[in-house]
Design a protein around this motif. Structure first.
Motif, PDB file in Angstrom:
ATOM      1  N   PRO A 146     -12.983 -13.243 -14.212  1.00 34.31           N
ATOM      2  CA  PRO A 146     -12.918 -14.030 -15.458  1.00 34.31           C
ATOM      3  C   PRO A 146     -11.772 -13.578 -16.366  1.00 34.31           C
ATOM      4  O   PRO A 146     -11.707 -13.942 -17.536  1.00 34.31           O
ATOM      5  CB  PRO A 146     -14.280 -13.723 -16.106  1.00 34.31           C
ATOM      6  CG  PRO A 146     -14.643 -12.364 -15.593  1.00 34.31           C
ATOM      7  CD  PRO A 146     -14.018 -12.199 -14.233  1.00 34.31           C
ATOM      8  N   THR A 147     -10.900 -12.743 -15.824  1.00 31.10           N
ATOM      9  CA  THR A 147      -9.774 -12.213 -16.600  1.00 31.10           C
ATOM     10  C   THR A 147      -8.473 -12.540 -15.862  1.00 31.10           C
ATOM     11  O   THR A 147      -8.485 -12.868 -14.680  1.00 31.10           O
ATOM     12  CB  THR A 147      -9.870 -10.683 -16.719  1.00 31.10           C
ATOM     13  OG1 THR A 147      -9.947 -10.142 -15.400  1.00 31.10           O
ATOM     14  CG2 THR A 147     -11.062 -10.243 -17.552  1.00 31.10           C
ATOM     15  N   ALA A 148      -7.356 -12.366 -16.579  1.00 31.72           N
ATOM     16  CA  ALA A 148      -6.046 -12.456 -15.903  1.00 31.72           C
ATOM     17  C   ALA A 148      -5.088 -11.486 -16.586  1.00 31.72           C
ATOM     18  O   ALA A 148      -5.303 -11.063 -17.727  1.00 31.72           O
ATOM     19  CB  ALA A 148      -5.497 -13.873 -15.951  1.00 31.72           C
ATOM     20  N   ALA A 149      -4.037 -11.135 -15.840  1.00 30.23           N
ATOM     21  CA  ALA A 149      -3.057 -10.146 -16.310  1.00 30.23           C
ATOM     22  C   ALA A 149      -1.759 -10.868 -16.679  1.00 30.23           C
ATOM     23  O   ALA A 149      -1.298 -11.734 -15.926  1.00 30.23           O
ATOM     24  CB  ALA A 149      -2.811  -9.130 -15.193  1.00 30.23           C
ATOM     25  N   PRO A 200       3.716 -10.445  -7.720  1.00 28.93           N
ATOM     26  CA  PRO A 200       3.378  -9.069  -7.345  1.00 28.93           C
ATOM     27  C   PRO A 200       4.640  -8.360  -6.874  1.00 28.93           C
ATOM     28  O   PRO A 200       5.672  -9.004  -6.677  1.00 28.93           O
ATOM     29  CB  PRO A 200       2.405  -9.256  -6.183  1.00 28.93           C
ATOM     30  CG  PRO A 200       2.842 -10.530  -5.554  1.00 28.93           C
ATOM     31  CD  PRO A 200       3.383 -11.409  -6.661  1.00 28.93           C
ATOM     32  N   SER A 201       4.560  -7.066  -6.674  1.00 26.77           N
ATOM     33  CA  SER A 201       5.739  -6.315  -6.243  1.00 26.77           C
ATOM     34  C   SER A 201       6.211  -6.808  -4.877  1.00 26.77           C
ATOM     35  O   SER A 201       5.407  -7.166  -4.008  1.00 26.77           O
ATOM     36  CB  SER A 201       5.424  -4.817  -6.209  1.00 26.77           C
ATOM     37  OG  SER A 201       4.285  -4.575  -5.425  1.00 26.77           O
ATOM     38  N   ALA A 202       7.542  -6.811  -4.699  1.00 23.86           N
ATOM     39  CA  ALA A 202       8.147  -7.401  -3.492  1.00 23.86           C
ATOM     40  C   ALA A 202       8.223  -6.366  -2.371  1.00 23.86           C
ATOM     41  O   ALA A 202       9.300  -5.884  -2.020  1.00 23.86           O
ATOM     42  CB  ALA A 202       9.528  -7.945  -3.823  1.00 23.86           C
ATOM     43  N   LEU A 261     -11.787  -1.323 -12.236  1.00 20.23           N
ATOM     44  CA  LEU A 261     -11.358  -2.361 -13.178  1.00 20.23           C
ATOM     45  C   LEU A 261     -10.049  -2.987 -12.723  1.00 20.23           C
ATOM     46  O   LEU A 261      -9.746  -4.126 -13.025  1.00 20.23           O
ATOM     47  CB  LEU A 261     -11.175  -1.749 -14.572  1.00 20.23           C
ATOM     48  CG  LEU A 261     -12.480  -1.321 -15.240  1.00 20.23           C
ATOM     49  CD1 LEU A 261     -12.201  -0.520 -16.493  1.00 20.23           C
ATOM     50  CD2 LEU A 261     -13.299  -2.566 -15.580  1.00 20.23           C
ATOM     51  N   CYS A 262      -9.239  -2.189 -12.015  1.00 18.08           N
ATOM     52  CA  CYS A 262      -7.978  -2.697 -11.490  1.00 18.08           C
ATOM     53  C   CYS A 262      -8.134  -2.778  -9.969  1.00 18.08           C
ATOM     54  O   CYS A 262      -8.092  -1.761  -9.280  1.00 18.08           O
ATOM     55  CB  CYS A 262      -6.861  -1.730 -11.857  1.00 18.08           C
ATOM     56  SG  CYS A 262      -5.246  -2.263 -11.320  1.00 18.08           S
ATOM     57  N   PRO A 263      -8.367  -3.996  -9.419  1.00 20.21           N
ATOM     58  CA  PRO A 263      -8.667  -4.096  -7.985  1.00 20.21           C
ATOM     59  C   PRO A 263      -7.633  -3.408  -7.108  1.00 20.21           C
ATOM     60  O   PRO A 263      -7.963  -2.890  -6.040  1.00 20.21           O
ATOM     61  CB  PRO A 263      -8.696  -5.600  -7.737  1.00 20.21           C
ATOM     62  CG  PRO A 263      -9.035  -6.201  -9.056  1.00 20.21           C
ATOM     63  CD  PRO A 263      -8.396  -5.313 -10.087  1.00 20.21           C
TER      64      PRO A 263
END
Ligand code: AMP
Ligand code: MG
Length: 315
Positions: free
Chosen positions: A106-109, A131-133, A212-214
Motif C-alpha cells: 500500500p506504499t510506494a517509493a 531500479p539499479s541497472a 520494511l524494505c523488501p
C-alpha cells in the motif's frame, strides 16, 4: 549501445527499457505508464516480483497525484534533499500506481534524481520506474560500461559519465510518527537531524518478519568472488586486498584501492567498480580491509560490503 537523449526519450515513450544515469547509480528505466516495459525490467534483471521499484519524478508536485496526504515533514525533506539521493516511501492511492511497481504494497517509493540528464529526460517522459541497472544480486553500475557487461553491447544506454555519488539513495519510511532509515545510502543519518529534529533510526530486518524494505531480503551487490572481511593481514600473506591507498599492506598482496581512509565519499564511489573488477579478472577471493570507522558514510560502505559478501545473505 549509447543513445542520445532524444533516442532515450523515444524508446521510453514507445514502451522500451533504457539504462539512464543518475548521480547515485545507473538505473534501468521504464515509463510508469507502460506495464509491459515494467514487466520487462523484472525479466531483464531477474528481479523477484516482490521487490518493488522506485518511481523517479522531475518535480515534487507530481507526488501529490499519488497520495491522499503527505506524511509529516515530507515537504521539508523534499525541499532540502530533492533533487538528490533521498528516496521517500509513503502510503499511496493504490489504484494510481501499478501493483507490479509497488509489489502489491500500500506504499510506494519516490525520488527526484539530481543528474542533469535524468532530470531532463524525466521532465520530458513523465515518471519513470528505475531500479539499479545490474543483474539482480550483482554490484550496481556506476559507468555505462558496467551496464554493457550485464545486459550486452546492444542494450540502449544514455551515457552520463561516472556516477558522482556511486552508491544508492538513502531510503526513509514513515511509521509510528517517525521517519526511519530502511536502506542506508548516500545521505548520512545525521544529515536529517536539522530537518526532522531527530536522527532517524536505522531499521534492520527482524528475524521471522518481512523487512520494511523488501530488497533487504536478497543478496545484493555481490561479485562472484568471495569477499573476506579482515582488519589485519599476515606479513607473508598473498592474494588481493580491497584496501586504501594511504595504508601499507604486506608486499605479497595486490591492492585494489578504495581511495584514502580520510575520504569515504571516494570509497563508496569506487566500490562497485572495484567489485566488478574482481569478476572481470576472474579473481576468486579478495580480502577486504574493514578497519574504518563504523559511522557516517563508512557505515553505508560497511553495509554494502557485508551484503556483497556471502555473510550478507539473508535469503
Ligand atoms: P533498487 O532496486 O536498487 O533501485 O533499490 C530499490 C529499493 O527500494 C529496493 O530495496 C526496494 O525493496 C525498495 N523499495 C521500493 N519501493 C518500496 C516500498 N514501497 N516500500 C519499501 N521499500 C521499497
Ligand atoms: Mg539494486
Amino acid at each position: 549501445m549509447r543513445v542520445t537523449l532524444l533516442q532515450a526519450y523515444e524508446l521510453l515513450i514507445n514502451g522500451d527499457v533504457v539504462a539512464v544515469p543518475t548521480e547515485t547509480v545507473y538505473g534501468l528505466a521504464a515509463s510508469l505508464n507502460r506495464p509491459s516495459a515494467i514487466d520487462r525490467i523484472f525479466q531483464l534483471k531477474g528481479r523477484p516480483q516482490n521487490n518493488p521499484l522506485i518511481i523517479h519524478l522531475s518535480h515534487v508536485s507530481q507526488v501529490s497525484s499519488y497520495v491522499n496526504q503527505y506524511p509529516p515533514d515530507f515537504e521539508a525533506l523534499a525541499s532540502t534533499f530533492w533533487p538528490g539521493a533521498l528516496t521517500l516511501v509513503m502510503p499511496i492511492i493504490a489504484e494510481k500506481i501499478p501493483a507490479s511497481v509497488r509489489a502489491h504494497l500500500p506504499t510506494a517509493a519516490f525520488r527526484i534524481p539530481q543528474h542533469p540528464l535524468s532530470q531532463k529526460l524525466i521532465s520530458q517522459t513523465g515518471p519513470l520506474v528505475m531500479p539499479s541497472a545490474n543483474l539482480s544480486g550483482k554490484p550496481s553500475s556506476t559507468h555505462w560500461k558496467h551496464v554493457t557487461d550485464d545486459f550486452g553491447a546492444d542494450f540502449p544506454i544514455l551515457d552520463g559519465g561516472i556516477c558522482s555519488k556511486g552508491v544508492e539513495s538513502t531510503i526513509l519510511f514513515y511509521q509510528e510518527e517517525r521517519w526511519s532509515i530502511i536502506r542506508l545510502g548516500a545521505i548520512v543519518p545525521s544529515a536529517f537531524l536539522p530537518i526532522l529534529g531527530y536522527e532517524p533510526q536505522i531499521e534492520k530486518p527482524k528475524n521471522g518478519e518481512a523487512p520494511l524494505c523488501p530488497g533487504q531480503m536478497y543478496r545484493h551487490y555481490a561479485p562472484k568472488a568471495k569477499l573476506v572481511m579482515a582488519k589485519t593481514f599476515p606479513i607473508d600473506g598473498k592474494g588481493v586486498i580491497i584496501g586504501f591507498s594511504d595504508r601499507k599492506y604486506p608486499s605479497g598482496y595486490r591492492v585494489l584501492n578504495l581511495g584514502k581512509t580520510s575520504d569515504p565519499n571516494t570509497s563508496v564511489k569506487k566500490l562497485y567498480s572495484v567489485l566488478r573488477q574482481l569478476d572481470v579478472e576472474g579473481i576468486v577471493t579478495a580480502e577486504v580491509d574493514i578497519d574504518f570507522p563504523q559511522e557516517g558514510l563508512w557505515l553505508t560502505l560497511a553495509e554494502r560490503l557485508w551484503k556483497a559478501s556471502t555473510q550478507g545473505v539473508v535469503a
